[in-house]
Design an enzyme around this catalytic site. Structure first.
Site, short mmCIF file in Angstrom:
data_model
loop_
_atom_site.label_atom_id
_atom_site.label_comp_id
_atom_site.label_asym_id
_atom_site.label_seq_id
_atom_site.Cartn_x
_atom_site.Cartn_y
_atom_site.Cartn_z
N CYS A 87 -20.03 48.23 51.21
CA CYS A 87 -21.18 49.09 50.94
C CYS A 87 -21.12 49.63 49.51
O CYS A 87 -21.31 48.87 48.55
CB CYS A 87 -21.27 50.18 52.00
SG CYS A 87 -22.91 50.92 52.12
N HIS A 173 -21.07 47.14 57.02
CA HIS A 173 -19.75 47.63 57.46
C HIS A 173 -19.24 46.80 58.63
O HIS A 173 -19.74 46.91 59.75
CB HIS A 173 -19.86 49.09 57.90
CG HIS A 173 -20.25 50.04 56.81
ND1 HIS A 173 -19.32 50.77 56.09
CD2 HIS A 173 -21.46 50.37 56.31
CE1 HIS A 173 -19.95 51.52 55.20
NE2 HIS A 173 -21.25 51.30 55.31
N GLU A 175 -15.89 47.06 59.27
CA GLU A 175 -14.68 47.81 59.63
C GLU A 175 -14.95 48.93 60.62
O GLU A 175 -14.01 49.57 61.12
CB GLU A 175 -14.04 48.40 58.37
CG GLU A 175 -14.65 49.70 57.86
CD GLU A 175 -16.04 49.60 57.24
OE1 GLU A 175 -16.61 50.63 56.90
OE2 GLU A 175 -16.56 48.46 57.11
#
Length: 232
Positions: A87, A173, A175
């Site tokens: 990001c 994202h 993660e």
């Protein structure tokens, strides 16, 4: 092997990235810019991870450490070390390589699909044809010279790119865990204004564990690719 994480706010940590790095045998250092801006020597970094955050890469007047961070990222890239940006992290990589960061045509927040961009390069990471991932961004970037677009979405043209053999930027994202999703909602819920690609808090937090497992698994593939590309 030493991995270093650049973290910009307390509520956007490495999520599933941390356990993967530990299992792969890395010792992990972290620069937490919300606490201090101390950076290691670029030569000491075997793999660099640049996390997200609510600020813009263009906020150097308010956050002067951004200039040093961009220089550091550029130095690590020039050394040929693997670098992953998430990001804001992807935007910082793009900026460090000469790209421009600016407001996207619309915000993209929540669970939405990205589509792989077809390519023939054997040294490029390959995303699934379509995969639903977690987004939270309002800015985008131009691709730096020499970078290859890997994924796009309906709301944002540049969702993922690769530069060289071991630098990957992800606008989304992979993660994210259930806890980190709750954290970003808690701290940034004022951004959840109704829009075509902005989900409600309830929609975001209703995601089942399988969604998180799927994106974390894809993040593991990205990290394994960078680990191998770095010759580690």
């Amino acid at each position: 092997m030493h991995a270093h994480i650049l973290q910009h706010v307390a509520f956007e940590g490495p999520g599933s990235i941390g356990p993967w790095l530990e299992n792969a045998g890395y010792d992990i250092g972290t620069t937490r810019f919300h606490e201090n801006a101390l950076l290691p020597e670029p030569e000491s970094v075997d793999l660099l991870v640049v996390m997200g955050g609510p600020m813009s890469v263009n906020d150097e007047a308010e956050l002067p450490w951004l200039a040093a961070e961009k220089r550091f990222i550029g130095e690590v890239i020039r050394l040929g070390r693997p670098v992953l940006g998430v990001c804001l992290g992807a935007q910082l990589i793009a900026c460090a390589l000469g790209g421009r960061v600016f407001a996207n045509r619309e915000r993209e927040i929540g669970w939405f699909p990205v589509e792989a961009v077809a390519h023939d390069g054997p040294a490029l990471f390959r995303f699934p044809p379509s995969v639903e991932v977690f987004h939270w961004h309002g800015e985008t970037f131009t691709l730096p010279a020499g970078a290859v677009r890997l994924a796009r979405s309906a709301a944002c043209d540049n969702q993922a790119f690769q530069f060289g053999k071991a630098v990957i930027g992800l606008q989304f994202h992979l993660e994210t865990t259930p806890e980190s999703a709750r954290q970003i909602v808690e701290h940034c819920r004022d951004e959840l204004q109704p829009a075509p690609h902005v989900q409600s808090e309830a929609e975001i937090l209703a995601a089942e564990n399988g969604r998180y497992a799927a994106i974390n698994g894809l993040m593991a593939e990205v990290l394994a690719f960078l680990h191998a590309a770095g010759g580690r």
